[in-house]
Scaffold this motif. Structure first.
Motif, PDB file in Angstrom:
ATOM      1  N   ALA A 104      24.601  42.848  49.815  1.00  0.00           N
ATOM      2  CA  ALA A 104      24.283  42.806  48.385  1.00  0.00           C
ATOM      3  C   ALA A 104      25.140  43.761  47.573  1.00  0.00           C
ATOM      4  CB  ALA A 104      22.800  43.118  48.173  1.00  0.00           C
ATOM      5  N   ALA A 105      25.387  44.967  48.090  1.00  0.00           N
ATOM      6  CA  ALA A 105      26.108  45.963  47.294  1.00  0.00           C
ATOM      7  C   ALA A 105      27.504  45.488  46.901  1.00  0.00           C
ATOM      8  CB  ALA A 105      26.174  47.292  48.036  1.00  0.00           C
ATOM      9  N   PRO A 106      28.340  44.988  47.839  1.00  0.00           N
ATOM     10  CA  PRO A 106      29.667  44.508  47.405  1.00  0.00           C
ATOM     11  C   PRO A 106      29.595  43.324  46.452  1.00  0.00           C
ATOM     12  CG  PRO A 106      29.619  44.873  49.779  1.00  0.00           C
ATOM     13  CD  PRO A 106      28.198  44.956  49.309  1.00  0.00           C
ATOM     14  N   ALA A 107      28.621  42.439  46.656  1.00  0.00           N
ATOM     15  CA  ALA A 107      28.510  41.278  45.769  1.00  0.00           C
ATOM     16  C   ALA A 107      28.212  41.711  44.343  1.00  0.00           C
ATOM     17  CB  ALA A 107      27.426  40.330  46.283  1.00  0.00           C
ATOM     18  N   ASP A 163      32.503  44.437  38.209  1.00  0.00           N
ATOM     19  CA  ASP A 163      33.901  44.497  37.788  1.00  0.00           C
ATOM     20  C   ASP A 163      34.283  43.265  36.982  1.00  0.00           C
ATOM     21  OD1 ASP A 163      34.634  46.981  38.743  1.00  0.00           O
ATOM     22  OD2 ASP A 163      35.156  46.231  40.730  1.00  0.00           O
ATOM     23  N   GLY A 164      33.792  42.097  37.399  1.00  0.00           N
ATOM     24  CA  GLY A 164      34.108  40.878  36.664  1.00  0.00           C
ATOM     25  C   GLY A 164      33.470  40.858  35.286  1.00  0.00           C
ATOM     26  N   PHE A 165      32.240  41.357  35.202  1.00  0.00           N
ATOM     27  CA  PHE A 165      31.524  41.395  33.928  1.00  0.00           C
ATOM     28  C   PHE A 165      32.106  42.430  32.999  1.00  0.00           C
ATOM     29  CE2 PHE A 165      27.568  42.921  31.635  1.00  0.00           C
ATOM     30  CZ  PHE A 165      27.512  41.845  30.759  1.00  0.00           C
ATOM     31  N   ARG A 215      35.019  48.480  30.725  1.00  0.00           N
ATOM     32  CA  ARG A 215      36.325  48.442  31.371  1.00  0.00           C
ATOM     33  C   ARG A 215      37.159  47.268  30.884  1.00  0.00           C
ATOM     34  NH1 ARG A 215      35.920  51.843  35.700  1.00  0.00           N
ATOM     35  NH2 ARG A 215      33.813  52.384  36.337  1.00  0.00           N
ATOM     36  N   GLY A 216      36.575  46.401  30.086  1.00  0.00           N
ATOM     37  CA  GLY A 216      37.276  45.213  29.670  1.00  0.00           C
ATOM     38  C   GLY A 216      37.442  44.250  30.792  1.00  0.00           C
ATOM     39  N   GLY A 217      36.423  43.576  31.258  1.00  0.00           N
ATOM     40  CA  GLY A 217      36.284  42.772  32.452  1.00  0.00           C
ATOM     41  C   GLY A 217      37.522  42.101  32.974  1.00  0.00           C
ATOM     42  N   GLY A 218      37.339  41.179  33.863  1.00  0.00           N
ATOM     43  CA  GLY A 218      38.443  40.417  34.395  1.00  0.00           C
ATOM     44  C   GLY A 218      39.146  41.057  35.542  1.00  0.00           C
ATOM     45  N   GLY A 219      38.470  41.933  36.294  1.00  0.00           N
ATOM     46  CA  GLY A 219      39.078  42.473  37.490  1.00  0.00           C
ATOM     47  C   GLY A 219      39.508  41.353  38.399  1.00  0.00           C
ATOM     48  N   ARG A 220      40.753  41.360  38.844  1.00  0.00           N
ATOM     49  CA  ARG A 220      41.288  40.245  39.612  1.00  0.00           C
ATOM     50  C   ARG A 220      41.449  40.611  41.073  1.00  0.00           C
ATOM     51  NH1 ARG A 220      45.864  37.614  35.556  1.00  0.00           N
ATOM     52  NH2 ARG A 220      44.478  37.405  33.775  1.00  0.00           N
ATOM     53  N   GLY A 221      41.516  39.572  41.885  1.00  0.00           N
ATOM     54  CA  GLY A 221      41.775  39.769  43.294  1.00  0.00           C
ATOM     55  C   GLY A 221      40.538  39.737  44.150  1.00  0.00           C
ATOM     56  N   GLY A 222      39.334  39.710  43.537  1.00  0.00           N
ATOM     57  CA  GLY A 222      38.112  39.622  44.292  1.00  0.00           C
ATOM     58  C   GLY A 222      37.953  40.779  45.256  1.00  0.00           C
ATOM     59  N   PHE A 223      37.302  40.494  46.383  1.00  0.00           N
ATOM     60  CA  PHE A 223      37.045  41.534  47.374  1.00  0.00           C
ATOM     61  C   PHE A 223      38.326  42.023  48.041  1.00  0.00           C
ATOM     62  CE2 PHE A 223      32.953  39.171  47.369  1.00  0.00           C
ATOM     63  CZ  PHE A 223      32.145  40.206  46.943  1.00  0.00           C
ATOM     64  N   ARG A 224      39.372  41.225  48.004  1.00  0.00           N
ATOM     65  CA  ARG A 224      40.620  41.614  48.676  1.00  0.00           C
ATOM     66  C   ARG A 224      41.408  42.656  47.900  1.00  0.00           C
ATOM     67  NH1 ARG A 224      43.436  35.931  49.379  1.00  0.00           N
ATOM     68  NH2 ARG A 224      42.647  35.823  47.246  1.00  0.00           N
ATOM     69  N   GLY A 230      38.230  57.256  43.340  1.00  0.00           N
ATOM     70  CA  GLY A 230      38.451  57.571  41.934  1.00  0.00           C
ATOM     71  C   GLY A 230      39.850  57.235  41.460  1.00  0.00           C
ATOM     72  N   GLY A 231      40.777  57.059  42.388  1.00  0.00           N
ATOM     73  CA  GLY A 231      42.136  56.679  42.035  1.00  0.00           C
ATOM     74  C   GLY A 231      42.378  55.191  42.009  1.00  0.00           C
ATOM     75  N   MET A 232      41.348  54.399  42.287  1.00  0.00           N
ATOM     76  CA  MET A 232      41.503  52.943  42.251  1.00  0.00           C
ATOM     77  C   MET A 232      41.613  52.462  40.808  1.00  0.00           C
ATOM     78  SD  MET A 232      41.487  52.087  45.455  1.00  0.00           S
ATOM     79  CE  MET A 232      41.269  50.308  45.348  1.00  0.00           C
ATOM     80  N   PRO A 233      42.257  51.318  40.559  1.00  0.00           N
ATOM     81  CA  PRO A 233      42.304  50.776  39.197  1.00  0.00           C
ATOM     82  C   PRO A 233      40.903  50.566  38.655  1.00  0.00           C
ATOM     83  CG  PRO A 233      43.845  49.610  40.627  1.00  0.00           C
ATOM     84  CD  PRO A 233      43.029  50.502  41.517  1.00  0.00           C
ATOM     85  N   PRO A 234      40.674  50.870  37.374  1.00  0.00           N
ATOM     86  CA  PRO A 234      39.326  50.762  36.814  1.00  0.00           C
ATOM     87  C   PRO A 234      38.676  49.401  37.020  1.00  0.00           C
ATOM     88  CG  PRO A 234      40.746  51.943  35.299  1.00  0.00           C
ATOM     89  CD  PRO A 234      41.637  51.440  36.405  1.00  0.00           C
ATOM     90  N   ALA A 235      39.446  48.323  36.977  1.00  0.00           N
ATOM     91  CA  ALA A 235      38.872  46.987  37.129  1.00  0.00           C
ATOM     92  C   ALA A 235      38.446  46.687  38.556  1.00  0.00           C
ATOM     93  CB  ALA A 235      39.871  45.923  36.664  1.00  0.00           C
ATOM     94  N   GLN A 236      38.768  47.585  39.502  1.00  0.00           N
ATOM     95  CA  GLN A 236      38.356  47.409  40.891  1.00  0.00           C
ATOM     96  C   GLN A 236      37.360  48.493  41.325  1.00  0.00           C
ATOM     97  OE1 GLN A 236      41.866  47.435  43.352  1.00  0.00           O
ATOM     98  NE2 GLN A 236      42.937  45.956  42.079  1.00  0.00           N
TER      99      GLN A 236
END
Length: 376
Positions: A53-56, A62-64, A180-189, A309-315
């Motif tokens: 559940a947590a990753p989903a 991130d998408g929202f 964050r301005g949604g639309g994080g791309r790439g999904g779980f990968r 903390g160094g990951m892109p905000p959308a991820q």
């Protein structure tokens, strides 16, 4: 109210819920007439659901594009579902409650971490100092829960947990709007494209997972060695107090070591801590190595937060929840399951297996250092 204070209140509320529920939920289930096998199945089912559940939910946040709203909703739903442990009757009903509660509660802590890390980066405050409020709250809540059980019965902890989760939702509602301005791309990968993210997962799995035998059987081991319950309680409290001290005042050391240095320090400390725990139950030695909880748990947690903390905000939310599930939850669950047969066969000597996990982590810390150096 200053933003760091708002996050401190958020962590205090959510870890108070953990502090009142974790020690006493098995007793609540037993009071409902469940046997040991049924209790184990309910707890295991909750753990399994949290892993998925947590990753989903993190990916959805991130998408929202507004993790704060998702956090408010998750905490509010968790405040409602946890009451089912007091109201439901019978194994099937309680199993359903456990699954529903785990589903909505799973993302609360990782989403809080993701939001706090983003705010700390933007507003330049110390994440560790803010996070210490959660560790301190856990201690105080566990003590308060014990008193509540004595005065009002074991089911009282369920209502305390619900109140704490409701306060978590209110605290999350009071956070600044960190869109964050949604639309994080790439999904779980997407997070796996970062070499540092790929390195921190096994490091957290090995080092945090090495605590499995401690969490599950240290009390039994020390009781068998003749230590009193009061002394054992103080040993546990000492470890968490040391953790709080690191979070409060350890930033200069953490800045100097960096994520890879913190991970290496945690692994080395684990070798010492679990080796001593395996070989002796002499109280002065145990009191000394319990201070290392600040390093084996705290330093590795800070190392992971620096990488995440160094990951892109959308991820950010996806990375946090994947780390919570794959880097900590899965390994801890499997190692906790293995700890039963390990302790049955070897007793305290089984802590050498936990030390071996930390030994395996040492070369991975070097690989993390190389990955961070290449990235920046």
């Amino acid at each position: 109210m200053p933003v760091p204070t708002r996050f401190a209140l958020l962590f205090a509320a959510q870890f108070a819920a953990v502090g009142v529920l974790m020690p006493f939920l098995p007793a609540v289930l037993a009071g409902q007439g469940l046997g040991p096998e049924q209790i184990a199945l309910i707890l295991a089912a909750g753990s399994a659901v949290r892993l998925l559940a947590a990753p989903a939910v993190g990916r959805g946040a991130d998408g929202f594009g507004d993790a704060r709203t998702i956090l408010v909703l998750a905490a509010a739903l968790a405040a409602c579902t946890v009451t089912g442990f007091a109201l439901a009757q019978g194994f099937v009903a309680l199993l359903l409650v456990a699954v529903l509660h785990a589903m909505v509660n799973a993302p609360v802590i990782p989403l809080s971490d993701a939001l706090c890390l983003g705010a700390a980066r933007e507003r330049r405050f110390d994440y560790g100092r803010v996070r210490s409020a959660g560790s301190l709250s856990f201690i105080l809540a566990a003590v308060a829960a014990g008193q509540a059980v004595q005065g009002f019965g074991v089911t009282s902890v369920i209502w305390l947990a619900s109140a704490c989760l409701a306060l978590t939702a209110l605290a999350a509602r009071g956070l600044p709007p960190l869109r964050r301005g949604g639309g994080g791309r790439g999904g779980f990968r997407a997070p796996f494209a970062s070499p540092a993210f790929r390195r921190i997962l096994p490091l957290s799995a090995l080092i945090q997972g090495s605590h499995a035998l401690y969490y599950g059987f240290a009390t039994l081991h020390w009781q068998a060695a003749g230590l009193s319950p009061g002394v054992i309680g103080l040993l546990w409290a000492e470890g968490v107090v040391a953790e709080v001290a690191l979070f409060l005042w350890g930033k200069p050391v953490a800045d100097r070591l960096g994520a890879a240095g913190l991970a290496a320090l945690a692994a080395a400390a684990g070798l010492v801590r679990w080796g001593v725990t395996a070989e002796t139950s002499w109280l002065p030695a145990l009191a000394a190595v319990q201070l290392l909880h600040a390093v084996t748990f705290g330093a590795q947690h800070l190392a992971a937060m620096r990488v995440l903390g160094g990951m892109p905000p959308a991820q950010a939310a996806t990375a946090q929840t994947l780390h919570a599930s794959l880097g900590v939850g899965l390994a801890s669950g499997l190692l906790t399951f293995a700890s039963g047969p390990l302790y049955a066969a070897w007793g305290g000597q089984g802590f050498w297996a936990m030390a071996a996990l930390c030994a395996l982590a040492l070369p991975l810390a070097w690989r993390l250092k190389r990955a961070l150096r290449a990235a920046g």
